[in-house]
Design a protein around this motif. Structure first.
Motif, short mmCIF file in Angstrom:
data_model
loop_
_atom_site.label_atom_id
_atom_site.label_comp_id
_atom_site.label_asym_id
_atom_site.label_seq_id
_atom_site.Cartn_x
_atom_site.Cartn_y
_atom_site.Cartn_z
N ASP A 1 -13.89 14.53 13.39
CA ASP A 1 -14.29 14.58 14.88
C ASP A 1 -13.34 15.56 15.44
OD1 ASP A 1 -14.94 14.31 17.58
OD2 ASP A 1 -15.44 12.38 17.32
N PRO A 2 -13.89 16.56 16.24
CA PRO A 2 -12.97 17.25 16.73
C PRO A 2 -12.23 17.15 17.93
CG PRO A 2 -15.16 18.08 17.48
CD PRO A 2 -15.19 17.00 16.15
N ARG A 3 -12.93 15.73 18.63
CA ARG A 3 -12.37 15.43 19.92
C ARG A 3 -11.06 14.39 19.13
NH1 ARG A 3 -17.42 12.54 21.83
NH2 ARG A 3 -17.46 12.01 19.80
N GLN A 4 -10.16 14.49 20.25
CA GLN A 4 -9.06 13.31 20.09
C GLN A 4 -9.54 11.99 20.12
OE1 GLN A 4 -5.95 13.81 19.50
NE2 GLN A 4 -5.68 11.45 19.02
N SER A 5 -9.40 11.29 19.00
CA SER A 5 -9.88 9.75 18.91
C SER A 5 -9.15 8.67 19.67
CB SER A 5 -9.81 9.31 17.30
OG SER A 5 -9.96 7.90 17.26
N GLY A 6 -9.76 8.17 20.77
CA GLY A 6 -9.16 7.14 21.52
C GLY A 6 -8.73 5.93 20.79
N PRO A 7 -9.65 5.41 19.83
CA PRO A 7 -8.95 4.22 19.24
C PRO A 7 -7.72 4.46 18.28
CG PRO A 7 -11.44 4.40 19.02
CD PRO A 7 -10.95 5.76 19.66
N ALA A 8 -7.77 5.87 17.61
CA ALA A 8 -6.79 6.25 16.74
C ALA A 8 -5.41 6.23 17.80
CB ALA A 8 -6.87 7.44 16.01
N THR A 9 -5.68 6.86 18.66
CA THR A 9 -4.43 7.30 19.79
C THR A 9 -3.57 5.71 20.09
OG1 THR A 9 -5.30 8.94 20.56
CG2 THR A 9 -3.66 7.95 21.86
N VAL A 10 -4.64 4.78 20.63
CA VAL A 10 -4.41 3.45 21.00
C VAL A 10 -3.70 2.71 19.81
CG1 VAL A 10 -5.10 1.26 21.80
CG2 VAL A 10 -6.15 3.35 22.75
N ALA A 11 -4.25 2.89 18.72
CA ALA A 11 -3.90 2.04 17.54
C ALA A 11 -2.28 2.76 17.09
CB ALA A 11 -4.62 2.45 16.30
N GLY A 12 -2.16 3.97 17.45
CA GLY A 12 -0.65 4.50 17.30
C GLY A 12 -0.83 5.63 16.66
N ASP A 13 0.30 6.18 15.98
CA ASP A 13 0.09 7.65 15.41
C ASP A 13 -0.35 7.43 13.97
OD1 ASP A 13 1.08 9.10 17.38
OD2 ASP A 13 3.14 8.63 16.75
N LEU A 14 -1.67 7.47 13.81
CA LEU A 14 -2.39 6.88 12.32
C LEU A 14 -1.91 8.10 11.54
CD1 LEU A 14 -6.07 6.02 13.13
CD2 LEU A 14 -4.18 4.69 11.92
N ASP A 15 -1.46 7.43 10.33
CA ASP A 15 -1.19 8.14 9.29
C ASP A 15 -1.85 8.02 8.05
OD1 ASP A 15 0.08 9.84 7.19
OD2 ASP A 15 2.28 8.83 7.56
N LEU A 16 -2.95 8.98 7.88
CA LEU A 16 -3.97 8.68 6.74
C LEU A 16 -3.54 9.83 5.85
CD1 LEU A 16 -7.18 8.69 8.94
CD2 LEU A 16 -5.83 6.87 8.29
N SER A 17 -2.16 10.02 5.53
CA SER A 17 -1.83 10.97 4.34
C SER A 17 -1.75 10.40 3.03
CB SER A 17 -0.42 11.57 4.68
OG SER A 17 0.53 10.41 4.93
N SER A 18 -1.85 9.08 3.07
CA SER A 18 -1.65 8.36 1.65
C SER A 18 -2.04 6.93 1.92
CB SER A 18 -0.13 8.50 1.10
OG SER A 18 0.57 7.55 1.84
N PRO A 19 -2.44 5.95 0.97
CA PRO A 19 -2.85 4.63 1.00
C PRO A 19 -1.47 3.78 1.54
CG PRO A 19 -3.65 5.62 -1.01
CD PRO A 19 -2.73 6.50 -0.41
N ALA A 20 -0.45 4.36 1.00
CA ALA A 20 0.84 3.50 1.45
C ALA A 20 0.95 3.54 2.95
CB ALA A 20 1.98 3.81 0.56
N ALA A 21 0.91 4.92 3.29
CA ALA A 21 1.09 5.13 4.74
C ALA A 21 0.08 4.42 5.62
CB ALA A 21 1.06 6.53 5.13
N ALA A 22 -1.27 4.59 5.33
CA ALA A 22 -2.29 3.81 6.28
C ALA A 22 -2.25 2.48 5.94
CB ALA A 22 -3.49 4.64 5.88
N LEU A 23 -2.28 1.98 5.00
CA LEU A 23 -2.47 0.59 4.89
C LEU A 23 -0.79 -0.39 5.21
CD1 LEU A 23 -4.16 0.50 1.40
CD2 LEU A 23 -4.99 -0.26 3.69
N GLY A 24 0.26 0.57 5.02
CA GLY A 24 1.32 0.09 5.24
C GLY A 24 1.57 -0.18 6.99
#
Length: 331
Positions: free
Chosen positions: A73-96
């Protein structure tokens, strides 16, 4: 209205799939019902639905193909911002990150034995196909679509039914999750024991990593699960071989933006995606997505079926889950 509800409503305007892309699947459904008569509009939520070699499974899977390709999504994601700095670079980062969040949540009391589990699980393509069927077909068949379901939390009859090795009642799953060990390797070994592989005519034995991911997927579909148990589950999931995380939020069947944790099937041209809410990190649904264009063998006399890369075979979005006091009650 609480903050979580407000956040979810921010995603209510998510775009829906283009109708032209959905037309082929809708036509196939209508033609199939007109020629075949009676079936049920239901999906098995276990590992065996991925066995597309069987003719029945192939036919069922074809009804849910949507040919949607996800893009960030080209727009900034509200949920992602609220959840924190979502790190989707790896399973360990995202799931951790998800596990750390869940570890900080208060564990609610276990549901009472007389309570019910309410789930709302949506499939936008399935709902649209059903709504557009001629009235006479809807009345003359057993096809149905209802995203709402209620199951008893304490279902002794189901607990005593050993015919389905993948099925566990809500109470069984809750207690299995609550007792899982901290160590990821020990946790995965326990789940492989609870949900065995190759135990019957439904499919061959799975390799260790595929077995682990399937068992995790089955457990996560249960509701409720203690948040600290889900934290352990997510940390263990990140250690399974072949598990990846999509590098951007995707759109689920209801249009929400969600995290996709994925693993390709060892013997299929598709992958399973476990969807996770980026706000509270709850289970948000599942998808099966074709990873390589291929032709499906069908019985003589039927039109050849081709699954194209990016086709979505299963697309389920859990949009509501709650413990209620009676069947038919909604939160």
């Amino acid at each position: 209205m609480d903050e979580m509800t407000q956040l979810r409503e921010l995603r209510a305007d998510a775009p829906v799939p283009d109708r032209a892309a959905l037309a082929p699947g809708r036509k196939r459904l209508t033609d199939t019902i007109a020629g075949k008569g009676r079936r049920t509009f239901r999906q098995r939520a276990d590992w065996r639905i991925a066995s597309l070699g069987a003719v029945v499974a192939i036919t069922a899977a074809a009804l849910f193909v949507t040919q949607i390709v996800d893009t960030p999504d080209p727009r900034q994601s509200g949920p992602a911002t609220v959840a924190g700095d979502l790190d989707l670079s790896s399973p360990a980062a995202a799931l951790g990150w998800a596990a750390d969040f869940l570890d900080r949540q208060e564990v609610p009391p276990e549901p009472r034995s007389d309570q019910w589990i309410y789930l709302r699980e949506e499939n936008s393509e399935q709902a649209e196909q059903w709504a557009e069927l001629p009235a006479e077909l809807r009345e003359d068949t057993q096809w149905s679509y209802n995203p709402d379901s209620w199951t008893p939390y304490d279902d002794k009859a189901a607990e005593n039914d050993e015919s389905d090795t993948d099925h566990r009642t809500a109470r069984e799953s809750y207690r299995i999750a609550a007792d899982l060990p901290e160590d990821p390797e020990a946790l995965l070994a326990k789940l492989r024991e609870v949900w065995p592989t190759g135990s019957g005519p439904d499919g061959p034995r799975e390799a260790k990593d595929e077995h682990s991911f399937r068992a995790l997927s089955v457990l996560l579909q249960s509701y409720p699960l203690p948040p600290d148990a889900m934290a352990r589950i997510y940390r263990a999931m990140a250690t399974v071989g072949g598990v990846e995380v999509t590098g951007h939020l995707i759109r689920d069947a209801s249009g929400r933006q969600v995290i996709a944790v994925t693993r390709e099937y060892d013997r299929e041209n598709s992958r399973r995606e476990i969807l996770i809410d980026p706000v509270d990190y709850s289970y948000a649904g599942q998808r099966d997505v074709v990873t390589r264009t291929h032709e499906i063998a069908v019985p003589d006399g039927l039109e050849p079926m081709v699954h194209k890369r990016g086709d979505i075979l299963i697309n389920i979005a859990r949009t509501r889950a709650a413990v209620v006091d009676a069947k038919g009650q909604k939160p």
